[in-house]
Design a protein around this motif. Structure first.
Motif, short mmCIF file in Angstrom:
data_model
loop_
_atom_site.label_atom_id
_atom_site.label_comp_id
_atom_site.label_asym_id
_atom_site.label_seq_id
_atom_site.Cartn_x
_atom_site.Cartn_y
_atom_site.Cartn_z
N GLU A 275 -6.75 4.44 8.71
CA GLU A 275 -7.26 3.08 8.85
C GLU A 275 -8.04 2.70 7.61
OE1 GLU A 275 -10.21 0.51 11.77
OE2 GLU A 275 -9.44 2.44 12.45
N LEU B 133 -0.83 6.48 7.13
CA LEU B 133 -2.04 6.20 6.37
C LEU B 133 -3.24 6.10 7.29
CD1 LEU B 133 -0.56 3.42 4.08
CD2 LEU B 133 -1.25 5.70 3.36
N ASP C 110 1.50 -0.97 5.83
CA ASP C 110 0.27 -0.94 6.61
C ASP C 110 0.04 0.43 7.24
OD1 ASP C 110 -0.52 -3.71 6.31
OD2 ASP C 110 1.22 -4.19 7.56
N ALA C 111 -1.21 0.69 7.60
CA ALA C 111 -1.58 1.98 8.17
C ALA C 111 -0.92 2.26 9.51
CB ALA C 111 -3.11 2.07 8.30
N ILE D 223 -2.68 12.77 3.24
CA ILE D 223 -1.91 11.80 4.02
C ILE D 223 -0.69 12.51 4.58
CG2 ILE D 223 -0.53 9.69 3.89
CD1 ILE D 223 -2.47 8.68 1.76
N TYR E 258 -6.56 1.73 4.77
CA TYR E 258 -5.76 1.98 3.58
C TYR E 258 -4.38 1.35 3.72
CZ TYR E 258 -9.22 5.24 1.89
OH TYR E 258 -10.37 5.79 1.43
N GLU E 259 -3.78 1.04 2.59
CA GLU E 259 -2.40 0.55 2.52
C GLU E 259 -1.70 1.30 1.39
OE1 GLU E 259 -1.55 -3.20 0.67
OE2 GLU E 259 -3.46 -3.21 -0.37
#
Length: 144
Positions: A54, A52, A82-83, A3, A56-57
């Motif tokens: 798409e 992040l 949020d991503a 990430i 994922y959070e």
């Protein structure tokens, strides 16, 4: 999973404390102590920015030690990143104790858990299939 992260704090990158840890400790990035009076809440900066993928959070969760020893927790727990958010990660701490608490620079203030999530598409219906539980909600089993 890799990430992308920008670290504008003067602290090391978040890391897992043990091999089986689910969360990484997140540190306060402050120029001086911040006092939280009883029942007061404040947004604490971290100096961290993430991208992040798409689906994922990042969930921000309280640290159990701060909660049990000092009554410090996150106001919106878990907080969701949020991503598509690219701003600085801020943590809303609240003091639920009767004593003031000082948040210091570099203090571990919460944990971050990276989690996948599903997207749904609603399917409107007139009725739902029955289950053994039905509409039973809070305390419906009568068990303690």
């Amino acid at each position: 999973m890799k990430i992308k992260i920008v670290n504008r704090s003067h602290h090391p990158l978040p890391r897992y404390a043990t091999a089986l840890s689910a969360g990484m400790d997140i540190r306060a990035n402050l120029t001086g102590p911040v006092e939280l009076k009883p029942l007061e809440r404040k947004l604490i900066p971290t100096g961290l920015y993430i991208a992040l993928p798409e689906g994922y959070e990042a969930q921000m969760r309280p640290r159990s030690g701060l909660a049990v020893k000092h009554g410090i927790t996150l106001l919106n727990t878990p907080g969701t990143i949020d991503a598509d958010y690219r701003g600085e990660i801020g943590v809303i701490l609240v003091n639920l104790s009767s004593e003031p608490f000082a948040v210091n620079d570099g203090e571990r203030i919460c944990q971050m858990v990276i989690a996948s999530h599903a997207k749904v598409e609603w399917q409107p219906e007139e009725l739902l299939e029955e289950t053994g539980r039905g509409a039973g909600g809070f305390g419906h089993t009568g068990k303690n």
